[in-house]
Design a protein around this motif. Sequence first.
Motif, mmCIF file in Angstrom:
data_model
loop_
_atom_site.group_PDB
_atom_site.id
_atom_site.type_symbol
_atom_site.label_atom_id
_atom_site.label_comp_id
_atom_site.label_asym_id
_atom_site.label_seq_id
_atom_site.Cartn_x
_atom_site.Cartn_y
_atom_site.Cartn_z
ATOM 1 N N GLU A 187 -3.297 0.135 -3.666
ATOM 2 C CA GLU A 187 -2.981 -1.126 -3.009
ATOM 3 C C GLU A 187 -2.861 -2.235 -4.029
ATOM 4 O O GLU A 187 -3.511 -2.220 -5.079
ATOM 5 C CB GLU A 187 -4.075 -1.488 -1.989
ATOM 6 C CG GLU A 187 -4.191 -0.525 -0.822
ATOM 7 C CD GLU A 187 -5.156 -1.024 0.240
ATOM 8 O OE1 GLU A 187 -4.936 -2.148 0.750
ATOM 9 O OE2 GLU A 187 -6.119 -0.299 0.550
ATOM 10 N N SER A 210 0.386 5.523 0.200
ATOM 11 C CA SER A 210 -0.397 6.748 0.303
ATOM 12 C C SER A 210 0.499 7.874 -0.178
ATOM 13 O O SER A 210 1.550 8.142 0.415
ATOM 14 C CB SER A 210 -0.843 6.998 1.751
ATOM 15 O OG SER A 210 -1.509 8.246 1.862
ATOM 16 N N LYS A 213 0.844 -1.208 0.000
ATOM 17 C CA LYS A 213 0.000 0.000 0.000
ATOM 18 C C LYS A 213 0.871 1.247 0.000
ATOM 19 O O LYS A 213 1.843 1.326 0.752
ATOM 20 C CB LYS A 213 -0.909 0.003 1.243
ATOM 21 C CG LYS A 213 -1.883 1.154 1.317
ATOM 22 C CD LYS A 213 -2.787 0.998 2.552
ATOM 23 C CE LYS A 213 -3.798 2.125 2.651
ATOM 24 N NZ LYS A 213 -4.693 1.959 3.824
ATOM 25 N N GLU A 270 -4.071 13.870 -3.030
ATOM 26 C CA GLU A 270 -3.572 12.667 -2.394
ATOM 27 C C GLU A 270 -4.243 11.462 -3.036
ATOM 28 O O GLU A 270 -5.357 11.557 -3.546
ATOM 29 C CB GLU A 270 -3.855 12.673 -0.884
ATOM 30 C CG GLU A 270 -3.189 13.811 -0.127
ATOM 31 C CD GLU A 270 -3.523 13.797 1.360
ATOM 32 O OE1 GLU A 270 -4.114 12.796 1.816
ATOM 33 O OE2 GLU A 270 -3.203 14.779 2.038
ATOM 34 N N LYS A 271 -3.554 10.338 -3.026
ATOM 35 C CA LYS A 271 -4.165 9.117 -3.516
ATOM 36 C C LYS A 271 -3.542 7.923 -2.804
ATOM 37 O O LYS A 271 -2.385 7.963 -2.367
ATOM 38 C CB LYS A 271 -4.022 8.982 -5.037
ATOM 39 C CG LYS A 271 -2.591 8.916 -5.557
ATOM 40 C CD LYS A 271 -2.586 8.814 -7.075
ATOM 41 C CE LYS A 271 -1.169 8.740 -7.633
ATOM 42 N NZ LYS A 271 -1.157 8.645 -9.112
ATOM 43 N N THR A 272 -4.335 6.871 -2.681
ATOM 44 C CA THR A 272 -3.889 5.648 -2.035
ATOM 45 C C THR A 272 -4.077 4.495 -3.005
ATOM 46 O O THR A 272 -5.136 4.379 -3.633
ATOM 47 C CB THR A 272 -4.694 5.392 -0.748
ATOM 48 O OG1 THR A 272 -4.509 6.494 0.152
ATOM 49 C CG2 THR A 272 -4.228 4.114 -0.065
#
Length: 578
Positions: free
Chosen positions: A135, A118, A116, A131-133
């Motif tokens: 996975e 962030s 993951k 912002e982005k996350t």
Amino acid sequence: MQISNNKITEIFRTVSSVKTGNYLLNSIRLKLNDDEDIYYSVCVFKYTTKPTFIEEELANWEEEKIAYLLIVEIEDYIVISKKNISKLQDFIKQFKPLDYSVLSTLFVTDDTSFEKFSLKNLNVSDKAVREKTIEAIDLKENFSALGASNYLLNSLRLKNNEEKTSLMLNSSRINKFGKKNSIENFCFWSKNLVHQIKNHINTNTFLSIFAEPQDYEVLKDTLVPISILFNFSNIYTDFEQGLINRVIIRYINDDGENQDKDFNLIDFLAKFERLCKVFTNGGIHSIENSTSKDLEIKLNDKSITVRSQKLKNVKLIHDNGNEISITDYINGKNSFIINFDNIDLAYTNRKLFKDSRLIGSIPNFLKIFQPHNDLDNVTSEKGAFLATSTLFETNSIFRFVEDNFQNDFDYFICDDLSKEWADHIGISENKISFFHSKHKSSNASASAFQDIVGQAQKNLGNLTPQDFQLESKRNIWNSNYNSSDGVNTQITRSRKGQNANQIINQFKETINNPYLRKHVVLVIDFISKSDLETYLENLTNGVYFAERNETIQILWFVSSLISSCQELNTEVTIYCKP
């Protein structure tokens, strides 16, 4: 570094100021099992707070919670564990955080899986994805490095064999999955961690694709801020979660007494959600804004903060009764990004970062600018309107777009005004193009670039809209163009194509075409490619010129657009003066 008993007592007293009754546990600088290397201090207490689902105070409507603070001292390191604790920032500021480059590589080996990321965008375009996350089982296998240097790694979760660890790089926070269900276990885990840190050797890893941390203290005296973008997502999140339940402004009334008044923070913050210029005079870095004339950037010895005596009177009241000024909150969360006259540097998350590829990408950056002689003759964006007008006025950018690009498509629409996706939209069997136009009489205007780049970025998703979004366009695409000053013209919005029904049907077919090409086109008349080439060459060679600050911001804005388009497999072209 040993912490004195008095300092421990003081911080325990500060964080427990809201406690009810006596401490459940209060121990200061105890030695762990005669181990001379480990001392720990811990306090545990109860406190009551108003539930987040009510606004007014109601008798007996209180929640009882338990808070704890555990401080472990190992050699010259401290490790902190806490729950439901506030007012700790001043204490933490006494210590140097774990170096970003150390923490980001501490648990990384050739066999590490990255589960993951962030990410936080370094770009100061207010419409860019902030912002982005992401996975995956292992991001090394499917994460594209394109544009990665525009982002800093905010946090990550990784896996070594069957052991998972999450890292918050902006706050030196480490969470190793598994049980640490006693003070003794936590202390021994902390000791092993400290030894790992002390023996660590920095190396290049997969994470080197992201923006590189720089030594702020070494570069501090060379930094001249030129712009700042505030990011208030943390405040909005705290409001949503009920952690902030009231905002007040404190002022002195006619009787000379302090008085509190409820304050609409959301409307207030909206005034700052755009890039603000910074002007430096006599060592004072003033932030241009219409609300607080004393708002400025302060370059401290170890960090950068914002300050304003006026805004210190705006207080955020937390659910546990604690209050904090808006400036202290912004500084605590580091809710801003700063650009400097050093081209490729940006400051955020209490760190100075470098986009190592920004300068090197200038030749490719210039390739998207296409000069066009006809733009030398443009005098307005849309021109003047008459009730009998069937075309946009000659020498307007809108007319330029239609004369030069309309015939390249099967359908062409003017979508300007009324929740527009673009000023013009072109549709063919396998291509969708959004045209965004901007006229400005000034040269090399960074604010004009910010406007048009922001318009393009916020509508990238509309290049492949859902059916209900297309249906919402049917009426307006079937209508004539009505100007913003109230003139109802005879300019049909469907510039090419019989009606909106045909256009929408083709739009749907084109989206589903496996060979679909998406294209964003900016059409501007406030810079020439030859001037831009000169400006960028001067930037690269360290030559001073009047448009230097504007050019740095333009470089960041357009680089952000290119990165956003690359991520969505979208082409981008900017037409400008020769």
